[in-house]
Design a protein around this motif. Structure first.
Motif, short mmCIF file in Angstrom:
data_model
loop_
_atom_site.label_atom_id
_atom_site.label_comp_id
_atom_site.label_asym_id
_atom_site.label_seq_id
_atom_site.Cartn_x
_atom_site.Cartn_y
_atom_site.Cartn_z
N SER A 241 0.81 -1.22 0.00
CA SER A 241 0.00 0.00 0.00
C SER A 241 0.84 1.27 0.00
O SER A 241 0.30 2.36 -0.18
CB SER A 241 -0.93 0.00 1.21
OG SER A 241 -0.21 0.25 2.41
N THR B 261 -6.67 2.87 4.02
CA THR B 261 -6.47 2.28 2.70
C THR B 261 -7.68 2.54 1.82
O THR B 261 -7.56 2.88 0.64
CB THR B 261 -6.21 0.78 2.81
OG1 THR B 261 -5.04 0.56 3.62
CG2 THR B 261 -5.98 0.16 1.45
N SER C 258 -0.12 7.46 -0.40
CA SER C 258 -0.41 6.56 0.71
C SER C 258 0.46 6.80 1.93
O SER C 258 0.24 6.19 2.97
CB SER C 258 -0.25 5.10 0.25
OG SER C 258 -1.16 4.79 -0.78
#
Length: 216
Positions: free
Chosen positions: A159, A206, A165
């Motif tokens: 991720s 996420t 991110s």
């Protein structure tokens, strides 16, 4: 996978896209709380704390009246405080709107993310991590047990392949809504509550970063 490799790219510098978004939102009385060496590049912005004006943001009352600040910007500051609760109360008191930015939950869960690629989770000097639950900012301490939790089923390293991110952003309109989850108050580490909270926090962030319209 829980850890980055030596060849994975790391994004430690401010994200220009996020800085640009914050600048567009800044208007009226603008305050950068904990500006450090990279203050918000907005004309007339007041820099408070971290040596700028002598304010100890973890203890002192911020030098503004209730709801006096039109836009408060606080980037990569709250996670460094031993306990951010006083600062969060002060933000809620003085700010009509604002932008809070910290490293993402994924950053604080990943191994070998810190300078030197040490095997512990997250950054060694950070005390808490943050995420959003709707319009509420949520934080919990980085308890020592975090380093021993089995999170191998989470795609933590995967991720973090894009810069977006690496940062978490919580934008608020109206007084800041926040809550702090603590051991023996909101959860019990020995019963597994903490790992459930950690997993939920990772999934929440996420999900946010995967949305095309996400601020972060």
């Amino acid at each position: 996978m829980e850890e980055l490799t030596a060849t994975d790219r790391r994004y430690w510098a401010p994200d220009p896209e996020l800085v640009g978004k914050a600048c567009k939102m800044a208007a009226g009385l603008v305050v950068d709380l904990g500006a450090g060496d990279v203050p918000l590049p907005v004309d007339g912005c007041q820099n408070v704390g971290w040596g700028w004006d002598g304010t100890d943001i973890s203890r002192d009352r911020l030098p503004f009246d209730d709801q006096e600040v039109d836009f408060l910007y606080c980037r990569h500051t709250l996670e460094d405080l031993l306990d951010p609760s006083h600062t969060l109360r002060e933000i809620a008191r003085v700010a009509k709107a604002g932008w809070i930015e910290t490293p993402s939950v994924a950053c604080e869960l990943a191994r070998r993310i810190d300078g030197g690629l040490q095997p512990w989770r997250g950054y060694q000097h950070h005390r808490s991590f943050f995420w959003s639950d709707g319009d509420t900012l949520v934080t919990t301490p980085k308890y020592a047990i975090l380093d021993y939790l089995d999170l191998s089923h989470l795609p933590i390293a995967e991720s973090l392949q894009e810069q977006r991110s690496w940062n978490f952003v919580h934008v608020f309109q109206g007084p800041l809504k926040w809550k702090q989850l603590r051991h023996e108050v909101d959860m019990h580490i020995a019963t597994g509550d903490y790992i459930d909270i950690v997993i939920d926090a990772f999934n929440a962030h996420t999900s946010q970063t995967q949305r095309p319209d996400s601020t972060a």
